[in-house]
Scaffold this motif. Structure first.
Motif, PDB file in Angstrom:
ATOM      1  N   PHE A 122      83.642  -6.423  -4.163  1.00  0.00           N
ATOM      2  CA  PHE A 122      84.386  -5.179  -3.985  1.00  0.00           C
ATOM      3  C   PHE A 122      83.722  -4.306  -2.925  1.00  0.00           C
ATOM      4  O   PHE A 122      84.380  -3.815  -2.001  1.00  0.00           O
ATOM      5  N   TYR A 123      82.418  -4.099  -3.037  1.00  0.00           N
ATOM      6  CA  TYR A 123      81.718  -3.241  -2.083  1.00  0.00           C
ATOM      7  C   TYR A 123      81.728  -3.838  -0.682  1.00  0.00           C
ATOM      8  O   TYR A 123      81.812  -3.103   0.312  1.00  0.00           O
ATOM      9  N   ASP A 124      81.685  -5.150  -0.579  1.00  0.00           N
ATOM     10  CA  ASP A 124      81.777  -5.805   0.722  1.00  0.00           C
ATOM     11  C   ASP A 124      83.142  -5.523   1.354  1.00  0.00           C
ATOM     12  O   ASP A 124      83.232  -5.170   2.532  1.00  0.00           O
ATOM     13  N   ILE A 125      84.204  -5.673   0.567  1.00  0.00           N
ATOM     14  CA  ILE A 125      85.557  -5.394   1.059  1.00  0.00           C
ATOM     15  C   ILE A 125      85.687  -3.933   1.480  1.00  0.00           C
ATOM     16  O   ILE A 125      86.345  -3.622   2.483  1.00  0.00           O
ATOM     17  N   MET A 126      85.045  -3.035   0.765  1.00  0.00           N
ATOM     18  CA  MET A 126      85.099  -1.608   1.082  1.00  0.00           C
ATOM     19  C   MET A 126      84.301  -1.258   2.345  1.00  0.00           C
ATOM     20  O   MET A 126      84.440  -0.165   2.873  1.00  0.00           O
ATOM     21  N   GLY A 127      83.460  -2.176   2.806  1.00  0.00           N
ATOM     22  CA  GLY A 127      82.708  -1.941   4.036  1.00  0.00           C
ATOM     23  C   GLY A 127      81.283  -1.464   3.850  1.00  0.00           C
ATOM     24  O   GLY A 127      80.623  -1.040   4.813  1.00  0.00           O
ATOM     25  N   PHE A 128      80.756  -1.534   2.633  1.00  0.00           N
ATOM     26  CA  PHE A 128      79.361  -1.156   2.397  1.00  0.00           C
ATOM     27  C   PHE A 128      78.433  -2.143   3.099  1.00  0.00           C
ATOM     28  O   PHE A 128      78.742  -3.337   3.199  1.00  0.00           O
ATOM     29  N   GLU A 129      77.296  -1.647   3.549  1.00  0.00           N
ATOM     30  CA  GLU A 129      76.282  -2.485   4.192  1.00  0.00           C
ATOM     31  C   GLU A 129      74.977  -2.400   3.419  1.00  0.00           C
ATOM     32  O   GLU A 129      74.588  -1.318   2.967  1.00  0.00           O
ATOM     33  N   GLU A 130      74.309  -3.541   3.294  1.00  0.00           N
ATOM     34  CA  GLU A 130      73.034  -3.597   2.579  1.00  0.00           C
ATOM     35  C   GLU A 130      71.949  -2.882   3.371  1.00  0.00           C
ATOM     36  O   GLU A 130      71.818  -3.077   4.577  1.00  0.00           O
ATOM     37  N   THR A 131      71.161  -2.069   2.646  1.00  0.00           N
ATOM     38  CA  THR A 131      70.049  -1.364   3.287  1.00  0.00           C
ATOM     39  C   THR A 131      68.700  -1.732   2.679  1.00  0.00           C
ATOM     40  O   THR A 131      67.668  -1.341   3.209  1.00  0.00           O
ATOM     41  N   GLY A 132      68.705  -2.459   1.559  1.00  0.00           N
ATOM     42  CA  GLY A 132      67.444  -2.849   0.936  1.00  0.00           C
ATOM     43  C   GLY A 132      67.675  -3.511  -0.404  1.00  0.00           C
ATOM     44  O   GLY A 132      68.796  -3.587  -0.902  1.00  0.00           O
ATOM     45  N   ARG A 133      66.568  -3.998  -0.967  1.00  0.00           N
ATOM     46  CA  ARG A 133      66.576  -4.652  -2.281  1.00  0.00           C
ATOM     47  C   ARG A 133      65.265  -4.360  -2.981  1.00  0.00           C
ATOM     48  O   ARG A 133      64.235  -4.218  -2.324  1.00  0.00           O
ATOM     49  N   TYR A 134      65.328  -4.316  -4.297  1.00  0.00           N
ATOM     50  CA  TYR A 134      64.108  -4.208  -5.093  1.00  0.00           C
ATOM     51  C   TYR A 134      64.404  -4.678  -6.506  1.00  0.00           C
ATOM     52  O   TYR A 134      65.560  -4.784  -6.912  1.00  0.00           O
ATOM     53  N   THR A 135      63.339  -4.964  -7.255  1.00  0.00           N
ATOM     54  CA  THR A 135      63.497  -5.369  -8.650  1.00  0.00           C
ATOM     55  C   THR A 135      63.415  -4.135  -9.528  1.00  0.00           C
ATOM     56  O   THR A 135      62.440  -3.378  -9.473  1.00  0.00           O
ATOM     57  N   ASP A 136      64.447  -3.929 -10.330  1.00  0.00           N
ATOM     58  CA  ASP A 136      64.522  -2.792 -11.240  1.00  0.00           C
ATOM     59  C   ASP A 136      63.487  -2.974 -12.345  1.00  0.00           C
ATOM     60  O   ASP A 136      63.500  -3.979 -13.058  1.00  0.00           O
TER      61      ASP A 136
END
Length: 150
Positions: A122-136
């Motif tokens: 869904f977020y990909d279709i909406m045009g969101f872009e990844e800015t980072g990752r981490y373990t919660d």
């Protein structure tokens, strides 16, 4: 309904009288989206939702036919929570809530669990872009940080 027979979706500020309906839809949607999290949608996580997020966030609800079907929780320009009732998913309600957030704040950010494939699509279709990752630290699952610039 409008003239085409489609249900009209209204987005309005959350009211304390919405609490039970919002908690029910959040619980159902969370369990569906996060089956990999023990106790999701109940217990301590529900208490945190009631006592912290519904109190401190700028919350908005989507309703159709006077039934609450979606919740948008904003922490400034961060979407802290976006939940749509499982019965109302894939009807454009999530899109309307994200568009409401961008109308209020322009660019918005959020975090999504790596294992939540439907939300990631869904977020990909909406045009969101990844800015980072981490373990919660709380769940020990990877969260992906996303940004949508309007």
């Amino acid at each position: 309904m409008d003239s085409t027979g489609a249900n009209i979706v209204k987005i309005r500020p959350y009211r304390p009288s919405d609490e039970d309906a919002v908690i029910e839809l959040w619980s159902q949607a969370s369990k569906l989206a996060h089956p990999f999290i023990d106790g999701e949608g109940e217990g301590a996580r529900e208490a945190k939702m009631r006592d912290i997020y519904l109190v401190k966030a700028d919350n908005w609800v989507a309703e159709t036919d006077e039934q609450v079907v979606g919740l948008l929780g904003l922490l400034g320009a961060e979407i802290g929570g976006l939940f749509v009732s499982p019965q109302a998913q894939r009807l454009g309600i999530g899109r309307l809530l994200v568009e409401h957030a961008t109308t209020l704040h322009g660019a918005v950010t959020l975090e999504v669990y790596e294992l939540n494939g439907s939300a990631r699509r869904f977020y990909d279709i909406m045009g969101f872009e990844e800015t980072g990752r981490y373990t919660d630290a709380e769940t020990d699952h990877v969260l992906i940080q996303l940004r949508l610039t309007t």
